[in-house]
Design a protein around this motif. Structure first.
Motif, PDB file in Angstrom:
ATOM      1  N   ARG A  91     -12.474   8.152 -12.196  1.00 57.60           N
ATOM      2  CA  ARG A  91     -13.127   6.912 -11.803  1.00 57.60           C
ATOM      3  C   ARG A  91     -12.381   6.177 -10.710  1.00 57.60           C
ATOM      4  O   ARG A  91     -12.786   5.108 -10.318  1.00 57.60           O
ATOM      5  CB  ARG A  91     -13.255   6.001 -13.031  1.00 57.60           C
ATOM      6  CG  ARG A  91     -14.192   6.561 -14.087  1.00 57.60           C
ATOM      7  CD  ARG A  91     -14.147   5.699 -15.347  1.00 57.60           C
ATOM      8  NE  ARG A  91     -12.885   5.867 -16.048  1.00 57.60           N
ATOM      9  CZ  ARG A  91     -12.583   5.220 -17.167  1.00 57.60           C
ATOM     10  NH1 ARG A  91     -13.421   4.355 -17.672  1.00 57.60           N
ATOM     11  NH2 ARG A  91     -11.422   5.439 -17.747  1.00 57.60           N
ATOM     12  N   THR A  92     -11.282   6.757 -10.203  1.00 58.19           N
ATOM     13  CA  THR A  92     -10.490   6.049  -9.211  1.00 58.19           C
ATOM     14  C   THR A  92     -10.600   6.668  -7.823  1.00 58.19           C
ATOM     15  O   THR A  92      -9.770   6.418  -6.968  1.00 58.19           O
ATOM     16  CB  THR A  92      -9.014   6.049  -9.636  1.00 58.19           C
ATOM     17  OG1 THR A  92      -8.566   7.411  -9.771  1.00 58.19           O
ATOM     18  CG2 THR A  92      -8.840   5.318 -10.951  1.00 58.19           C
ATOM     19  N   SER A 132     -12.362   6.008  -5.335  1.00 56.55           N
ATOM     20  CA  SER A 132     -12.471   5.038  -4.249  1.00 56.55           C
ATOM     21  C   SER A 132     -11.141   4.420  -3.856  1.00 56.55           C
ATOM     22  O   SER A 132     -11.056   3.704  -2.861  1.00 56.55           O
ATOM     23  CB  SER A 132     -13.454   3.931  -4.638  1.00 56.55           C
ATOM     24  OG  SER A 132     -12.992   3.243  -5.783  1.00 56.55           O
ATOM     25  N   THR A 133     -10.094   4.689  -4.610  1.00 55.13           N
ATOM     26  CA  THR A 133      -8.778   4.163  -4.268  1.00 55.13           C
ATOM     27  C   THR A 133      -7.936   5.152  -3.468  1.00 55.13           C
ATOM     28  O   THR A 133      -6.835   4.833  -3.039  1.00 55.13           O
ATOM     29  CB  THR A 133      -7.993   3.764  -5.531  1.00 55.13           C
ATOM     30  OG1 THR A 133      -7.726   4.949  -6.305  1.00 55.13           O
ATOM     31  CG2 THR A 133      -8.773   2.781  -6.374  1.00 55.13           C
ATOM     32  N   TYR A 134      -8.454   6.358  -3.275  1.00 50.67           N
ATOM     33  CA  TYR A 134      -7.694   7.414  -2.609  1.00 50.67           C
ATOM     34  C   TYR A 134      -8.106   7.591  -1.163  1.00 50.67           C
ATOM     35  O   TYR A 134      -9.294   7.605  -0.835  1.00 50.67           O
ATOM     36  CB  TYR A 134      -7.876   8.742  -3.337  1.00 50.67           C
ATOM     37  CG  TYR A 134      -7.117   8.826  -4.630  1.00 50.67           C
ATOM     38  CD1 TYR A 134      -7.684   8.373  -5.815  1.00 50.67           C
ATOM     39  CD2 TYR A 134      -5.831   9.358  -4.672  1.00 50.67           C
ATOM     40  CE1 TYR A 134      -6.981   8.446  -7.006  1.00 50.67           C
ATOM     41  CE2 TYR A 134      -5.132   9.438  -5.861  1.00 50.67           C
ATOM     42  CZ  TYR A 134      -5.712   8.977  -7.026  1.00 50.67           C
ATOM     43  OH  TYR A 134      -5.010   9.049  -8.191  1.00 50.67           O
ATOM     44  N   SER A 190      -9.704   4.902   2.088  1.00 45.54           N
ATOM     45  CA  SER A 190     -10.349   4.780   0.774  1.00 45.54           C
ATOM     46  C   SER A 190     -11.716   4.096   0.865  1.00 45.54           C
ATOM     47  O   SER A 190     -12.646   4.470   0.146  1.00 45.54           O
ATOM     48  CB  SER A 190      -9.448   4.025  -0.194  1.00 45.54           C
ATOM     49  OG  SER A 190      -9.142   2.737   0.327  1.00 45.54           O
ATOM     50  N   ASN A 193     -18.427   6.981  -2.054  1.00 47.90           N
ATOM     51  CA  ASN A 193     -17.635   6.620  -3.223  1.00 47.90           C
ATOM     52  C   ASN A 193     -18.488   6.540  -4.493  1.00 47.90           C
ATOM     53  O   ASN A 193     -17.972   6.725  -5.597  1.00 47.90           O
ATOM     54  CB  ASN A 193     -16.898   5.316  -2.987  1.00 47.90           C
ATOM     55  CG  ASN A 193     -15.699   5.498  -2.067  1.00 47.90           C
ATOM     56  OD1 ASN A 193     -15.246   6.629  -1.824  1.00 47.90           O
ATOM     57  ND2 ASN A 193     -15.188   4.401  -1.536  1.00 47.90           N
ATOM     58  N   ASN A 242     -18.382  10.052  -5.628  1.00 48.43           N
ATOM     59  CA  ASN A 242     -17.042  10.663  -5.711  1.00 48.43           C
ATOM     60  C   ASN A 242     -16.932  11.916  -4.834  1.00 48.43           C
ATOM     61  O   ASN A 242     -16.373  12.940  -5.261  1.00 48.43           O
ATOM     62  CB  ASN A 242     -16.703  11.033  -7.155  1.00 48.43           C
ATOM     63  CG  ASN A 242     -16.246   9.834  -7.964  1.00 48.43           C
ATOM     64  OD1 ASN A 242     -16.395   8.696  -7.541  1.00 48.43           O
ATOM     65  ND2 ASN A 242     -15.711  10.085  -9.151  1.00 48.43           N
ATOM     66  N   TYR A 279      -2.855   8.782  -2.747  1.00 48.65           N
ATOM     67  CA  TYR A 279      -2.855   7.395  -3.183  1.00 48.65           C
ATOM     68  C   TYR A 279      -1.989   6.600  -2.214  1.00 48.65           C
ATOM     69  O   TYR A 279      -0.822   6.930  -2.013  1.00 48.65           O
ATOM     70  CB  TYR A 279      -2.322   7.278  -4.609  1.00 48.65           C
ATOM     71  CG  TYR A 279      -2.340   5.865  -5.122  1.00 48.65           C
ATOM     72  CD1 TYR A 279      -1.182   5.099  -5.172  1.00 48.65           C
ATOM     73  CD2 TYR A 279      -3.540   5.284  -5.513  1.00 48.65           C
ATOM     74  CE1 TYR A 279      -1.207   3.800  -5.623  1.00 48.65           C
ATOM     75  CE2 TYR A 279      -3.579   3.980  -5.965  1.00 48.65           C
ATOM     76  CZ  TYR A 279      -2.415   3.242  -6.013  1.00 48.65           C
ATOM     77  OH  TYR A 279      -2.456   1.938  -6.461  1.00 48.65           O
TER      78      TYR A 279
END
Length: 121
Positions: free
Chosen positions: A26-27, A29-31, A52, A73, A76, A99
């Motif tokens: 679920r993360t 969009s942070t990468y 990101s 995003n 994914n 990250y």
């Protein structure tokens, strides 16, 4: 995060392909996401990257103007649209995730399994 690249294949010079890289978790969009490639007997090289949020991209000089990186995003997924392909684009293409730390530094710690692109002359 786990990455699964797809979309490779055999194409004639001048043709197009679109690679996809689906990410788990679920993360996503942070990468920061990147595409790299490795030709037979060569070292892995950078192809393209996207921030990101998707508002910033950069490309290797060898693909600038021919390849476009994008991301969704909500799905994914990161894409690499490859146009005007050349025989020298033949390689295994890998997607990778990084990250980005608060300091702005990052490293591509997560890699997909690669997808083969072959461009015939």
């Amino acid at each position: 995060v786990q990455l699964q690249a797809s979309g490779g294949g055999l194409v004639q010079a001048g043709g197009s392909l679109r690679l996809s890289c689906a990410a788990s978790g679920r993360t996503f969009s942070t990468y920061r996401m990147g595409w790299f490639r490795q030709a037979p007997g060569e070292e892995r090289e950078f192809v393209a990257a996207i921030s990101s949020s998707g508002d910033s991209t950069n490309y290797a000089d060898s693909v600038k103007g021919r390849f476009t990186i994008s991301r969704d995003n909500a799905k994914n997924t990161v894409y690499l649209q490859m146009n005007s392909l050349r025989p020298e684009d033949t390689a295994v293409y890998y997607c990778a995730a990084a990250y980005v730390k608060y300091s702005g530094s990052y490293a591509y710690d997560y890699w997909g399994q690669g997808t083969l692109v072959t461009v015939s002359s």
